[in-house]
Design an enzyme around this catalytic site. Structure first.
Site, PDB file in Angstrom:
ATOM      1  N   HIS A 276       1.207  -1.318   0.147  1.00 50.63           N
ATOM      2  CA  HIS A 276      -0.142   0.692   0.281  1.00 50.63           C
ATOM      3  C   HIS A 276       0.645   1.201  -0.044  1.00 50.63           C
ATOM      4  O   HIS A 276       0.578   1.786  -1.553  1.00 50.63           O
ATOM      5  CB  HIS A 276      -0.543  -0.054   1.081  1.00 50.63           C
ATOM      6  CG  HIS A 276      -1.952  -1.066   1.219  1.00 50.63           C
ATOM      7  ND1 HIS A 276      -3.503  -0.125  -0.020  1.00 50.63           N
ATOM      8  CD2 HIS A 276      -2.771  -1.929   1.596  1.00 50.63           C
ATOM      9  CE1 HIS A 276      -4.626  -0.793   0.075  1.00 50.63           C
ATOM     10  NE2 HIS A 276      -3.729  -2.136   1.240  1.00 50.63           N
TER      11      HIS A 276
ATOM     12  N   HIS B 236     -36.439  27.544  33.950  1.00 52.23           N
ATOM     13  CA  HIS B 236     -37.371  26.337  32.858  1.00 52.23           C
ATOM     14  C   HIS B 236     -38.623  25.419  33.967  1.00 52.23           C
ATOM     15  O   HIS B 236     -39.705  25.101  33.446  1.00 52.23           O
ATOM     16  CB  HIS B 236     -36.179  24.940  33.128  1.00 52.23           C
ATOM     17  CG  HIS B 236     -34.923  24.982  32.535  1.00 52.23           C
ATOM     18  ND1 HIS B 236     -34.408  26.303  31.964  1.00 52.23           N
ATOM     19  CD2 HIS B 236     -35.379  24.304  31.529  1.00 52.23           C
ATOM     20  CE1 HIS B 236     -33.490  25.584  30.661  1.00 52.23           C
ATOM     21  NE2 HIS B 236     -33.954  24.618  31.023  1.00 52.23           N
TER      22      HIS B 236
END
Length: 423
Positions: free
Chosen positions: A256, A414
């Site tokens: 490779h 919240h």
């Protein structure tokens, strides 16, 4: 040639520290390229293609005429093989596709949708070899996922042409657009868009250090598959293995590039020596001998283990990209493997089979990242959205609990968002 180790003396630090990450100089160079492409778009792409590929292009997009001409340069035999590979790869990846879900209960509906990405870019390397197999492997899971548009980029040669087998593979796979551009500048074009190349949502595909660095730097602007390094293989073998075959498999990986890694672990000292001699002999006949030899000298390892279970433990520590288990009863050891990109079982399942047409993807985690990364799959080309619905009555059952949780976190806005729904 390949370094030999006995496990009672073995130091795996060289393998485990094998990282060829980018240097500061590479990062700076790539950053400048990305910024230039952002600012000057196609103009910068033409300049970089002339500088890095010595190709003076008049247009970036591959024309239909060029695509048709590519078919004339690809043999019927190769065309047939690529079509076979495409169907096998598709069949494997179709089994990965998942559906969303929905659950309902007393006034609530909750579920998850799985949606394909809209646009994906596929990078296919040029350089010392052509990779039509990478085209098929990277496009198949995107197609199965339902990606609406697939854009492929690949560097041209000095004549301004793209390898014909790459073009034909892209056509077989149904790629929508192909562009003659590579390197970091190609990655930047996909991430930010130019007058010619569209901006995509995700970039996949391997490349050199400049490509890998560019992918890392544009991550966040787009998604990426992984940061891929040099390829590697680890083979576990016993006395039943054929040394000639093992040597061939090691050399297949070593050719490779000079940074590739090939490792053999065996509990048979005689086999280890036989493989060493076979590697020396076969190397002389290999056309890419110089590359393979550098790879073996730098990263090749022959490791003698006490037994195959110890070999499996070493493999898990190394976490190879490709793992071959070359023994008579390979499934006896499959359960012992925890870290590997792809596992090849038995004497007749070489890694090269998986490279081309077995079916499982060959885009795999490298450099030990198989500890936490997986092969490219359909999951890489989808996004998941959850959804929920509560009726008035059902929300009232949880209102107080929501307020308690919000107040405990000091987020009173919240809490108020829930509280006002009591009124």
């Amino acid at each position: 040639m390949m370094k030999e180790y006995a496990t009672n003396k073995n130091d795996l630090s060289q393998i485990l520290s094998r990282k060829y990450g980018e240097s500061l100089d590479v990062t700076q160079s790539v950053l400048e390229i990305i910024q230039n492409v952002q600012a000057r778009k196609d103009e910068a792409l033409f300049e970089y293609t002339a500088r890095f590929d010595q190709a003076h292009l008049k247009h970036l997009k591959v024309s239909q005429e060029e695509l048709s001409a590519a078919y004339q340069e690809v043999s019927d035999e190769l065309l047939s093989v690529m079509k076979l590979a495409w169907q096998r790869i598709l069949d494997f990846h179709r089994k990965q596709k998942r559906e969303g879900f929905v659950s309902t209960n007393n006034g609530e509906v909750m579920g998850q949708r799985i949606l394909p990405l809209a646009k994906v870019g596929v990078y296919v390397p040029g350089g010392t070899a052509s990779y039509p197999s990478t085209v098929l492997m990277d496009v198949a899971p995107a197609k199965v996922a339902g990606v609406k548009e697939i854009v492929l980029i690949t560097p041209p040669n000095k004549e301004g042409k793209v390898n014909p087998s790459v073009l034909v593979a892209a056509d077989i796979a149904g790629v929508d657009q192909i562009f003659k551009v590579g390197g970091a500048h190609g990655i930047a074009a996909l991430a930010y868009g130019t007058q010619t190349i569209p901006r995509v949502d995700k970039i996949v595909g391997p490349g050199n250090i400049y490509v890998a660095t560019a992918k890392r730097l544009v991550y966040g602007q787009v998604d990426i598959d992984m940061i891929a390094g040099p390829s590697d293989v680890l083979i576990i073998a016993d006395q039943s293995a054929n040394p000639k075959w093992l040597a061939a498999d090691l050399l297949a990986q070593a050719e490779h590039d000079a940074l590739a890694q090939a490792v053999l672990i065996t509990d048979d000292e005689k086999l280890l020596e036989q493989v060493k001699q076979e590697v020396i002999q076969q190397l002389e006949k290999l056309p890419r001998k110089e590359i393979a030899q550098k790879s073996l000298e730098n990263n090749g390892k022959l490791i003698l283990a006490q037994d195959l279970q110890e070999a499996c433990q070493i493999a898990n520590t190394i976490a190879p990209e490709h793992l071959e288990i070359a023994v008579d009863h390979p499934f006896d050891y499959l359960g012992s493997i925890q870290n590997a990109g792809s596992i090849f079982l038995g004497h007749y399942t070489p890694e090269v089979l998986g490279d081309y047409l077995a079916g499982p993807n060959h885009t795999l985690p490298t450099e030990g990242t198989a500890r936490f990364y997986s092969a490219l799959s359909v999951d890489d080309f989808v996004k998941r959205s959850s959804y929920l619905y509560f009726s008035k009555e059902h929300f009232a059952e949880f209102n107080q609990q929501v307020q308690i949780f919000a107040q405990a976190e000091g987020l009173h806005g919240h809490a108020h968002s829930a509280e006002v729904r009591e009124e």
